[in-house]
Write a protein that holds these residues in place. Structure first.
Motif, PDB file in Angstrom:
ATOM      1  N   LEU A 142       0.834  -1.201   0.000  1.00  0.00           N
ATOM      2  CA  LEU A 142       0.000   0.000   0.000  1.00  0.00           C
ATOM      3  C   LEU A 142       0.869   1.250   0.000  1.00  0.00           C
ATOM      4  CD1 LEU A 142      -2.626  -1.082   2.694  1.00  0.00           C
ATOM      5  CD2 LEU A 142      -2.741  -1.401   0.219  1.00  0.00           C
ATOM      6  N   ASP A 143       0.286   2.363  -0.428  1.00  0.00           N
ATOM      7  CA  ASP A 143       0.985   3.640  -0.331  1.00  0.00           C
ATOM      8  C   ASP A 143       1.008   4.133   1.112  1.00  0.00           C
ATOM      9  OD1 ASP A 143       1.360   3.662  -3.096  1.00  0.00           O
ATOM     10  OD2 ASP A 143      -0.556   4.672  -3.451  1.00  0.00           O
ATOM     11  N   SER A 144      -0.060   3.859   1.836  1.00  0.00           N
ATOM     12  CA  SER A 144      -0.127   4.194   3.257  1.00  0.00           C
ATOM     13  C   SER A 144      -1.060   3.204   3.932  1.00  0.00           C
ATOM     14  CB  SER A 144      -0.615   5.624   3.482  1.00  0.00           C
ATOM     15  OG  SER A 144      -1.938   5.785   3.001  1.00  0.00           O
ATOM     16  N   ALA A 145      -0.760   2.870   5.188  1.00  0.00           N
ATOM     17  CA  ALA A 145      -1.580   1.922   5.947  1.00  0.00           C
ATOM     18  C   ALA A 145      -2.178   2.625   7.148  1.00  0.00           C
ATOM     19  CB  ALA A 145      -0.734   0.733   6.390  1.00  0.00           C
ATOM     20  N   ASP A 146      -3.422   2.302   7.426  1.00  0.00           N
ATOM     21  CA  ASP A 146      -4.125   2.921   8.544  1.00  0.00           C
ATOM     22  C   ASP A 146      -4.431   1.935   9.661  1.00  0.00           C
ATOM     23  OD1 ASP A 146      -7.231   3.453   9.609  1.00  0.00           O
ATOM     24  OD2 ASP A 146      -5.936   5.227   9.663  1.00  0.00           O
ATOM     25  N   THR A 147      -4.853   0.721   9.280  1.00  0.00           N
ATOM     26  CA  THR A 147      -5.297  -0.267  10.268  1.00  0.00           C
ATOM     27  C   THR A 147      -4.702  -1.635   9.967  1.00  0.00           C
ATOM     28  OG1 THR A 147      -7.383   0.895  10.699  1.00  0.00           O
ATOM     29  CG2 THR A 147      -7.304  -1.448  11.241  1.00  0.00           C
ATOM     30  N   ILE A 148      -4.186  -2.271  10.993  1.00  0.00           N
ATOM     31  CA  ILE A 148      -3.692  -3.647  10.919  1.00  0.00           C
ATOM     32  C   ILE A 148      -4.601  -4.503  11.790  1.00  0.00           C
ATOM     33  CG2 ILE A 148      -1.803  -5.205  11.516  1.00  0.00           C
ATOM     34  CD1 ILE A 148       0.110  -2.796  11.109  1.00  0.00           C
ATOM     35  N   HIS A 149      -5.160  -5.541  11.193  1.00  0.00           N
ATOM     36  CA  HIS A 149      -6.022  -6.466  11.935  1.00  0.00           C
ATOM     37  C   HIS A 149      -5.467  -7.869  11.732  1.00  0.00           C
ATOM     38  CE1 HIS A 149      -9.350  -8.758  13.415  1.00  0.00           C
ATOM     39  NE2 HIS A 149     -10.164  -7.706  13.538  1.00  0.00           N
ATOM     40  N   LEU A 150      -4.885  -8.408  12.786  1.00  0.00           N
ATOM     41  CA  LEU A 150      -4.296  -9.747  12.749  1.00  0.00           C
ATOM     42  C   LEU A 150      -5.153 -10.699  13.550  1.00  0.00           C
ATOM     43  CD1 LEU A 150      -0.406  -9.670  13.315  1.00  0.00           C
ATOM     44  CD2 LEU A 150      -1.634 -11.063  11.672  1.00  0.00           C
ATOM     45  N   SER A 151      -5.493 -11.828  12.945  1.00  0.00           N
ATOM     46  CA  SER A 151      -6.269 -12.856  13.637  1.00  0.00           C
ATOM     47  C   SER A 151      -5.544 -14.188  13.529  1.00  0.00           C
ATOM     48  CB  SER A 151      -7.662 -12.995  13.023  1.00  0.00           C
ATOM     49  OG  SER A 151      -8.357 -11.770  13.079  1.00  0.00           O
ATOM     50  N   TYR A 152      -5.572 -14.952  14.626  1.00  0.00           N
ATOM     51  CA  TYR A 152      -4.925 -16.260  14.661  1.00  0.00           C
ATOM     52  C   TYR A 152      -5.904 -17.276  15.244  1.00  0.00           C
ATOM     53  CZ  TYR A 152      -1.495 -12.598  15.914  1.00  0.00           C
ATOM     54  OH  TYR A 152      -0.788 -11.433  16.022  1.00  0.00           O
ATOM     55  N   VAL A 153      -5.834 -18.494  14.756  1.00  0.00           N
ATOM     56  CA  VAL A 153      -6.603 -19.569  15.364  1.00  0.00           C
ATOM     57  C   VAL A 153      -5.735 -20.819  15.403  1.00  0.00           C
ATOM     58  CG1 VAL A 153      -7.663 -20.367  13.195  1.00  0.00           C
ATOM     59  CG2 VAL A 153      -8.836 -20.769  15.371  1.00  0.00           C
ATOM     60  N   VAL A 283      -2.680 -24.456  12.518  1.00  0.00           N
ATOM     61  CA  VAL A 283      -2.796 -23.018  12.765  1.00  0.00           C
ATOM     62  C   VAL A 283      -3.243 -22.331  11.486  1.00  0.00           C
ATOM     63  CG1 VAL A 283      -0.356 -22.644  12.185  1.00  0.00           C
ATOM     64  CG2 VAL A 283      -1.563 -20.948  13.574  1.00  0.00           C
ATOM     65  N   ALA A 284      -4.027 -21.275  11.634  1.00  0.00           N
ATOM     66  CA  ALA A 284      -4.381 -20.413  10.507  1.00  0.00           C
ATOM     67  C   ALA A 284      -4.252 -18.969  10.964  1.00  0.00           C
ATOM     68  CB  ALA A 284      -5.796 -20.691  10.022  1.00  0.00           C
ATOM     69  N   MET A 285      -3.808 -18.107  10.048  1.00  0.00           N
ATOM     70  CA  MET A 285      -3.638 -16.688  10.371  1.00  0.00           C
ATOM     71  C   MET A 285      -4.203 -15.854   9.233  1.00  0.00           C
ATOM     72  SD  MET A 285       0.190 -16.628  12.063  1.00  0.00           S
ATOM     73  CE  MET A 285       1.053 -16.948  10.532  1.00  0.00           C
ATOM     74  N   ARG A 286      -4.713 -14.701   9.592  1.00  0.00           N
ATOM     75  CA  ARG A 286      -5.261 -13.773   8.605  1.00  0.00           C
ATOM     76  C   ARG A 286      -4.793 -12.364   8.947  1.00  0.00           C
ATOM     77  NH1 ARG A 286      -9.952 -10.699   7.207  1.00  0.00           N
ATOM     78  NH2 ARG A 286     -10.711 -11.168   5.107  1.00  0.00           N
ATOM     79  N   ALA A 287      -4.102 -11.722   8.031  1.00  0.00           N
ATOM     80  CA  ALA A 287      -3.625 -10.350   8.216  1.00  0.00           C
ATOM     81  C   ALA A 287      -4.354  -9.443   7.243  1.00  0.00           C
ATOM     82  CB  ALA A 287      -2.117 -10.279   7.982  1.00  0.00           C
ATOM     83  N   GLU A 288      -5.109  -8.516   7.779  1.00  0.00           N
ATOM     84  CA  GLU A 288      -5.856  -7.564   6.952  1.00  0.00           C
ATOM     85  C   GLU A 288      -5.286  -6.165   7.198  1.00  0.00           C
ATOM     86  OE1 GLU A 288     -10.202  -7.973   6.546  1.00  0.00           O
ATOM     87  OE2 GLU A 288     -10.274  -5.880   7.220  1.00  0.00           O
ATOM     88  N   ILE A 289      -4.803  -5.534   6.130  1.00  0.00           N
ATOM     89  CA  ILE A 289      -4.217  -4.198   6.220  1.00  0.00           C
ATOM     90  C   ILE A 289      -5.086  -3.246   5.426  1.00  0.00           C
ATOM     91  CG2 ILE A 289      -2.072  -2.887   6.060  1.00  0.00           C
ATOM     92  CD1 ILE A 289      -1.773  -5.608   7.488  1.00  0.00           C
ATOM     93  N   ARG A 290      -5.592  -2.220   6.080  1.00  0.00           N
ATOM     94  CA  ARG A 290      -6.426  -1.224   5.410  1.00  0.00           C
ATOM     95  C   ARG A 290      -5.661   0.084   5.274  1.00  0.00           C
ATOM     96  NH1 ARG A 290     -10.329  -3.809   8.726  1.00  0.00           N
ATOM     97  NH2 ARG A 290     -10.357  -2.148  10.291  1.00  0.00           N
ATOM     98  N   GLY A 291      -5.746   0.675   4.083  1.00  0.00           N
ATOM     99  CA  GLY A 291      -5.045   1.927   3.830  1.00  0.00           C
ATOM    100  C   GLY A 291      -5.416   2.478   2.468  1.00  0.00           C
ATOM    101  N   ARG A 292      -4.424   3.069   1.794  1.00  0.00           N
ATOM    102  CA  ARG A 292      -4.696   3.676   0.501  1.00  0.00           C
ATOM    103  C   ARG A 292      -3.647   3.244  -0.510  1.00  0.00           C
ATOM    104  NH1 ARG A 292      -8.722   7.118   0.726  1.00  0.00           N
ATOM    105  NH2 ARG A 292      -8.252   8.027  -1.317  1.00  0.00           N
ATOM    106  N   LYS A 293      -4.096   3.084  -1.771  1.00  0.00           N
ATOM    107  CA  LYS A 293      -3.238   2.714  -2.887  1.00  0.00           C
ATOM    108  C   LYS A 293      -3.732   3.469  -4.116  1.00  0.00           C
ATOM    109  CE  LYS A 293      -0.237  -0.095  -5.071  1.00  0.00           C
ATOM    110  NZ  LYS A 293       1.204  -0.210  -4.772  1.00  0.00           N
ATOM    111  N   ASN A 294      -2.838   4.213  -4.737  1.00  0.00           N
ATOM    112  CA  ASN A 294      -3.206   4.980  -5.935  1.00  0.00           C
ATOM    113  C   ASN A 294      -4.430   5.870  -5.707  1.00  0.00           C
ATOM    114  OD1 ASN A 294      -1.091   3.736  -7.368  1.00  0.00           O
ATOM    115  ND2 ASN A 294      -2.420   2.020  -7.948  1.00  0.00           N
ATOM    116  N   GLY A 295      -4.485   6.468  -4.529  1.00  0.00           N
ATOM    117  CA  GLY A 295      -5.561   7.393  -4.222  1.00  0.00           C
ATOM    118  C   GLY A 295      -6.867   6.757  -3.811  1.00  0.00           C
TER     119      GLY A 295
END
Length: 375
Positions: A142-153, A283-295
């Motif tokens: 991403l150009d910039s990241a705002d939120t990182i949401h990591l989940s593990y099971v 194990v399973a993991m999910r990484a969700e990164i929210r932000g902006r890319k190309n405006g």
């Protein structure tokens, strides 16, 4: 030149997995430690009886090595003596520490590690470890990241030993600081349940706030991120509800006392000995990164799944150890794993061990509602 590696706690489930990975992928001379030899070791591993309280003997063991891998948890109770000796003896250091309290104890050694010219990397393994690098991989998309949401099971015991159970219960009742809306806010463990869809065979299951080092280190590692969410759950889901009851219903005197922690840890371990046959130990993991890319607002999602949690943790640490031993990863100082390991080396290490990271991204135009990406 044959490199010598010392694995503290190398007879435990995680430590032995690290040893097996290093024996497979390197020609290092590997010594594992413990108070006593529990079972015969596979060649080429060697055993050294060692009590971490015996400082002179610990120092002697460390000074004869090129790399120390600290796997002797729980890290809630560990101080920085191993790292301190490594700095004094000029020996590289890795660990599988999994709690912010340990990071906060040893971060004071940052300057000393840099001056000694050693590479010291904390939080290697699976989570923390591979999870951290998944987040760095996503942030860099991403150009910039705002939120990182990591989940593990984790399914059942995860193939790990009772020490991991102790780690879970040690962290159940203590509020911790999470980076939310650009500031530190107090959060209670095992609260704010969410249902997350993980890769098969796990699918949808519940996860809860849980204190892991990533919650603490990401705020420093990724400036500009305003929210860091780390949530953990178990399979079968019954364990989530039992853990919630333990965290919020039972008296604090039961859960927080050493005897209570031992009791709950042994009961949980005995239960997983039965359910592991049905749930597996993956194990399973999910990484969700929210932000902006190309405006545009963009969500980057990556997922990981492995059939054995302990083995994948060994691969995570072993791959970093391999890079340090062969000189590919040299970064004097003290770092969390996401600060030390570049994404290209991470991707190369995962590929070499047949570990797959699935990635997807979704852009949301102004006026549209964002849809969660498929894992």
């Amino acid at each position: 030149m044959t490199h010598r590696v010392l694995i503290l706690g190398g007879q435990g489930r995680i430590g032995s997995s690290v040893a097996r990975d290093l024996a497979t992928y390197t020609s290092a001379e590997i010594t594992v430690t413990g108070r006593s030899l529990r079972a015969p070791l596979d060649s080429p591993l060697q055993f050294l009886p060692l009590n971490l309280e015996d400082i002179p003997r610990l120092r002697q063991a460390i000074k004869n090595c090129h790399l120390v891998v600290h796997c002797a948890g729980p890290f809630h109770h560990r101080d920085g003596r191993v790292l301190k000796i490594c700095i004094e003896e000029g020996v590289n250091y890795l660990d599988v520490s999994d709690h912010r309290s340990f990071f906060q104890k040893v971060v004071a050694y940052r300057e000393a590690a840099a001056e000694a010219g050693i590479t010291a990397i904390l939080n290697t393994g699976i989570f923390p470890g591979i999870s951290n690098s998944m987040v760095r991989q996503g942030v860099e998309q991403l150009d910039s990241a705002d939120t990182i949401h990591l989940s593990y099971v984790v399914a059942g015991s995860g193939g790990a030993g009772i020490t991991v159970m102790r780690t879970t219960f040690l962290g159940l009742r203590q509020p911790f600081e999470a980076w939310r809306n650009g500031q530190w806010q107090s959060v209670l463990p095992y609260t704010e349940r969410e249902t997350i869809e993980f890769p098969q065979p796990y699918g949808k299951t519940g996860v809860y706030w849980f204190d892991v080092p990533e919650t603490y280190t990401f705020a420093e590692s990724f400036p500009g991120v305003k929210n860091v969410i780390t949530k953990f759950g178990s399979i079968p889901d019954l364990y989530n509800h039992l853990t919630w009851i333990t965290a919020h219903i039972f008296p604090a005197s039961w859960v927080e006392s050493p005897k209570g922690i031992e009791f709950f840890s042994h009961v949980s371990y005995a239960m997983t000995a039965v359910t592991d046959r049905f749930s597996g130990v993956g194990v399973a993991m999910r990484a969700e990164i929210r932000g902006r890319k190309n405006g545009q607002s963009t969500t980057h999602c990556s997922t990981f799944v492995h059939k054995n949690t302990a083995i994948s943790a060994g691969m995570g640490t072993g791959s970093v150890a391999q890079l340090v031993l062969d000189g590919t990863l040299k970064k004097p100082g003290l770092w969390s794993i996401e600060q030390a390991l570049p994404t290209d080396l991470f991707e190369r290490a995962m590929e070499s061990r047949g570990l797959m990271i699935q990635q997807s991204a979704q852009s949301v135009k102004r006026g549209q509602s964002p849809q969660p990406p498929s894992p």
